[in-house]
Design a protein around this motif. Structure first.
Motif, PDB file in Angstrom:
ATOM      1  N   GLY A 146     -22.932 -11.851  67.282  1.00 49.06           N
ATOM      2  CA  GLY A 146     -21.824 -11.022  67.728  1.00 49.06           C
ATOM      3  C   GLY A 146     -21.772  -9.709  66.967  1.00 49.06           C
ATOM      4  N   LEU A 147     -20.617  -9.076  67.012  1.00 48.31           N
ATOM      5  CA  LEU A 147     -20.405  -7.805  66.327  1.00 48.31           C
ATOM      6  C   LEU A 147     -20.075  -8.045  64.853  1.00 48.31           C
ATOM      7  N   ARG A 148     -20.790  -7.367  63.992  1.00 47.82           N
ATOM      8  CA  ARG A 148     -20.533  -7.487  62.565  1.00 47.82           C
ATOM      9  C   ARG A 148     -20.352  -6.115  61.948  1.00 47.82           C
ATOM     10  N   LEU A 149     -19.336  -5.990  61.120  1.00 47.68           N
ATOM     11  CA  LEU A 149     -18.992  -4.706  60.515  1.00 47.68           C
ATOM     12  C   LEU A 149     -19.940  -4.375  59.368  1.00 47.68           C
ATOM     13  N   ILE A 150     -20.494  -3.160  59.425  1.00 45.72           N
ATOM     14  CA  ILE A 150     -21.421  -2.722  58.377  1.00 45.72           C
ATOM     15  C   ILE A 150     -20.662  -1.909  57.312  1.00 45.72           C
ATOM     16  N   HIS A 151     -20.054  -0.815  57.751  1.00 45.56           N
ATOM     17  CA  HIS A 151     -19.235   0.044  56.899  1.00 45.56           C
ATOM     18  C   HIS A 151     -18.125   0.629  57.750  1.00 45.56           C
ATOM     19  N   TYR A 152     -17.093   1.085  57.085  1.00 47.07           N
ATOM     20  CA  TYR A 152     -16.078   1.809  57.819  1.00 47.07           C
ATOM     21  C   TYR A 152     -15.520   2.933  56.954  1.00 47.07           C
TER      22      TYR A 152
END
Lengths: 111, 117
Positions: free
Chosen positions: B42-48
């Motif tokens: 699925g969607l996984r957060l890398i940086h924000y």
């Protein structure tokens, strides 16, 4: 560990019927939950947001419920149409203003 | 796609080369995110980013760095690309984080398909 679970099997449904998708989560206490739609080759598109103090939310043919005791959200598409065929993602807010997404559940509406 | 563009849209590169992906928004939204999407994950957060020069790590940040020198641009850099970084990368923006308001929604770009050989 934190988990968001959506059914990995595609839901095949006859046109006109109601599609129901489930999102279960563990070790989260989200203030709200969101549902997104994703079509092949495209980015997700926001559909609905439901807060922890809301039991149900509706938008046109879509209905979402949120049970913080069961740690579960249900997503309903009533009177489904072939154009509703897509993958639907649930997302929870956690930590420092971040969203955690489920893996998504594919819906196929058969004419 | 809510005034979000990503470039390039497709890229094939070799292991060990640096790669930079660009996200550009015309919405003047404060928050910007980089995700990767892989089958089975699925969607996984890398940086924000929560503002110019303000960034933080997500759940899969190893091997990636980001920079935000202007409100409208958020760059994702793979310093030395590996085959495990083959993925579809999505940028997203959000107007604000206010816990349960309509402005919390994220708007996604069209994605960048990256292949590392």
């Amino acid at each position: 560990s934190q988990k968001i679970e959506q059914n990995s099997e595609a839901l095949n449904i006859q046109e006109g019927k109601t599609a129901t998708l489930t999102c279960n989560y563990t070790n989260y206490s989200p203030a709200y939950l969101q549902w997104y739609r994703q079509d092949p080759g495209r980015g997700p598109v926001f559909l609905l947001l439901i807060r922890e103090n809301e039991k149900e939310k509706r938008k046109e043919r879509l209905k979402v419920t949120f049970d913080t005791t069961l740690k579960q959200s249900l997503f309903h598409i009533t009177a489904s149409q072939p154009a509703d065929s897509a993958t639907y993602l649930c997302a929870l807010v956690y930590g420092n203003n971040r969203l955690a997404f489920g893996k998504g559940n594919q819906v196929v509406v058969i004419p | 796609d809510a005034g979000i563009t990503q470039s390039p849209r497709h890229k094939v590169t070799e292991t060990g080369t640096p790669v930079t992906l660009r996200c550009h928004q015309t919405e003047n939204h404060r928050y910007m995110y980089w995700y990767r999407q892989d089958p089975g994950h699925g969607l996984r957060l890398i940086h924000y980013s929560y503002g110019v020069k303000d960034t933080d790590k997500g759940e899969v940040s190893d091997g990636y760095s980001v920079s935000r020198s202007k409100t409208e641009d958020f760059l994702l850099t793979l310093e030395s690309a590996t085959s495990s970084q083959t993925s579809v990368y999505f940028c997203a923006i959000s107007e604000s984080i206010n816990y349960g308001t309509s402005t919390d929604t994220q708007y996604f770009g069209p994605g960048t398909r990256l292949t590392v050989l």
